[in-house]
Design an enzyme around this catalytic site. Structure first.
Site, PDB file in Angstrom:
ATOM      1  N   GLY A 157     -18.492   6.907  34.635  1.00 33.82           N
ATOM      2  CA  GLY A 157     -19.251   6.802  33.379  1.00 33.82           C
ATOM      3  C   GLY A 157     -18.667   5.674  32.546  1.00 33.82           C
ATOM      4  N   ARG A 158     -18.883   5.767  31.234  1.00 37.32           N
ATOM      5  CA  ARG A 158     -18.392   4.691  30.351  1.00 37.32           C
ATOM      6  C   ARG A 158     -16.895   4.468  30.522  1.00 37.32           C
ATOM      7  NH1 ARG A 158     -22.110   7.446  27.382  1.00 37.32           N
ATOM      8  NH2 ARG A 158     -23.720   6.239  26.313  1.00 37.32           N
ATOM      9  N   ARG A 235     -10.317  15.937  31.524  1.00 37.71           N
ATOM     10  CA  ARG A 235     -10.104  17.346  31.166  1.00 37.71           C
ATOM     11  C   ARG A 235      -9.087  17.941  32.125  1.00 37.71           C
ATOM     12  NH1 ARG A 235     -12.022  16.577  26.949  1.00 37.71           N
ATOM     13  NH2 ARG A 235     -13.807  17.562  25.962  1.00 37.71           N
ATOM     14  N   ASP A 259      -2.840  13.280  29.984  1.00 36.98           N
ATOM     15  CA  ASP A 259      -3.160  13.427  28.559  1.00 36.98           C
ATOM     16  C   ASP A 259      -3.789  14.779  28.279  1.00 36.98           C
ATOM     17  OD1 ASP A 259      -3.484  12.466  25.856  1.00 36.98           O
ATOM     18  OD2 ASP A 259      -5.618  12.201  26.272  1.00 36.98           O
ATOM     19  N   GLU A 264      -4.400  23.821  26.853  1.00 37.27           N
ATOM     20  CA  GLU A 264      -3.748  23.105  25.742  1.00 37.27           C
ATOM     21  C   GLU A 264      -3.602  24.011  24.519  1.00 37.27           C
ATOM     22  OE1 GLU A 264      -6.227  19.669  25.186  1.00 37.27           O
ATOM     23  OE2 GLU A 264      -5.916  19.016  27.249  1.00 37.27           O
ATOM     24  N   HIS A 282      -3.103  15.132  24.410  1.00 36.67           N
ATOM     25  CA  HIS A 282      -4.552  14.905  24.260  1.00 36.67           C
ATOM     26  C   HIS A 282      -4.805  13.883  23.143  1.00 36.67           C
ATOM     27  CE1 HIS A 282      -8.709  16.869  24.996  1.00 36.67           C
ATOM     28  NE2 HIS A 282      -8.860  15.624  24.549  1.00 36.67           N
TER      29      HIS A 282
HETATM   30  C1  8YV Z   1     -11.315  14.092  21.324  1.00 33.44           C
HETATM   31  C2  8YV Z   1     -12.250  14.768  23.646  1.00 33.44           C
HETATM   32  O1  8YV Z   1      -9.964  13.878  21.089  1.00 33.44           O
HETATM   33  O2  8YV Z   1     -14.107  13.332  23.429  1.00 33.44           O
HETATM   34  C3  8YV Z   1     -13.652  14.382  23.861  1.00 33.44           C
HETATM   35  O3  8YV Z   1     -14.344  15.146  24.539  1.00 33.44           O
HETATM   36  O4  8YV Z   1     -11.774  15.688  24.201  1.00 33.44           O
HETATM   37  C4  8YV Z   1     -11.356  14.003  22.796  1.00 33.44           C
HETATM   38  O5  8YV Z   1     -11.321  12.670  23.126  1.00 33.44           O
HETATM   39  C5  8YV Z   1     -11.635  15.321  20.629  1.00 33.44           C
HETATM   40  O6  8YV Z   1     -12.948  15.685  20.821  1.00 33.44           O
HETATM   41  C6  8YV Z   1     -11.336  15.124  19.149  1.00 33.44           C
HETATM   42  O7  8YV Z   1     -11.815  16.162  18.428  1.00 33.44           O
END
Ligand code: 8YV
Length: 317
Positions: A157-158, A235, A259, A264, A282
């Site tokens: 993806g991106r 994830r 990360d 978590e 994260h």
């Molecule tokens: C964000 C994430 O840190 O984009 C996502 O799905 O898990 C993260 O990059 C998170 O959503 C921040 O609230």
């Protein structure tokens, strides 16, 4: 009267919080003492939810919010929201598509170089005064070159594409796996993850976790092999974590830059204590620039939905 909105995760940009407070009655569930009781009493007044990608929102909570007009995810992951249910309710779920791509790809490359070159172990060696105690060059094992490494990308993806561009600039041959080959890409498509691991020195996980739980297991890690590295900026649950712990403990892979984790903020002790791992909390999207862009998108999505328009970033309507 200002519309009531419910925030499930903090936003770290002060200007965005000021704007939210000026426009809405903002209820921060993470600061409320008894969230369950609060939802029972006040849930019916909520018109918008702001949440994080990892946090999402449960179907049970959605059912307590009958007046809801939008779920605005401050992130790109949609795995913690039941999109089919939201679709059936005609409820827009928005994400911050495109806002965090560059930062997440930057951290993936950072974790990969840090892992190959043992940057964090080297930092600890100097910081702890070990260099003075062990000045001989052999005190630290030689590292592994990153430039030219065969990089396998899981999920094009991106973010996967942005990682590929960066790794290609380091002279790395790129291969990838996704649901299907992509004709606009110059990289080799490998349809099987074990096969991709076998022909890669590093596997970088950039895939959505909606339907891909535990795909990196012992078989994949064995195929990556004792000179191979794993990086995960997607994830935690893409990885079978006990299998990864075993691979790190017994050296069946060379290292991992992580990360994200299954549960978590809890991180297995094997991963925390090993010199083969480089760990982050994260943080891939956690820069001022990206979080400000994400907050802008969240604010716009909420405003569009509450004005009765289809939010531009809606994934479900
Ligand atoms: C964000 C994430 O840190 O984009 C996502 O799905 O898990 C993260 O990059 C998170 O959503 C921040 O609230």
């Amino acid at each position: 009267m200002k519309p009531n909105i419910l925030q499930l995760n903090p936003i770290l940009i002060p200007a965005a919080n000021e704007e939210l407070a000026a426009l809405y009655e903002v209820h921060k569930l993470f600061e409320i003492e008894d969230p369950a009781a609060w939802l029972r009493e006040r849930g019916s007044s909520i018109e918008a939810v702001i949440t994080g990608g990892h946090t999402g929102i449960s179907q049970a909570m959605l059912e307590q919010l009958p007046a809801l007009k939008v779920v605005a995810i401050n992130g790109v992951g949609t795995d913690a929201v039941d999109l089919a249910y939201c679709r059936s309710r005609g409820l827009p779920v928005t994400a911050t598509l495109g806002a965090l791509t560059e930062d997440v790809a930057d951290l993936a490359i950072g974790l990969l170089i840090a892992s190959c070159r043992n940057i964090c172990a080297g930092d600890r060696f100097v910081r702890d005064g070990q260099w003075e105690l062990h000045p001989q060059p052999s005190a630290i094992p030689l590292a592994r070159r990153f430039s030219g490494m065969r990089v396998g990308i899981v999920g094009m993806g991106r973010v996967g594409r942005a990682v590929a561009i960066r790794a290609a600039a380091f002279g790395c041959p790129i291969r990838y796996i996704d649901l299907a080959p992509m004709s606009d890409l110059p990289y080799e498509f490998i349809p099987n993850l074990v096969d991709l691991a076998r022909v890669s020195d590093a596997l970088v996980l950039c895939a959505a976790a909606d339907k891909a739980e535990g795909i990196v297991d012992a078989a994949v890690l064995d195929a990556l092999g004792p000179r191979g590295f794993l990086v995960n900026v997607a994830r935690g649950r893409l990885v079978n974590e006990p299998d990864l712990e075993a691979a790190i403990a017994n050296g069946s892979i060379a290292g991992a830059g992580l990360d994200v984790f299954v549960d978590e903020p809890r991180v297995p002790v094997t991963l925390r204590q090993s010199d083969r791992t480089t760990l982050q909390a994260h943080r891939a999207s956690a820069t001022w620039e990206t979080r400000a862009a994400m907050a802008r998108m969240v604010l716009d999505s909420v405003a569009q939905a509450l004005a009765g328009k289809r939010p531009e970033m809606s994934l479900t309507t």
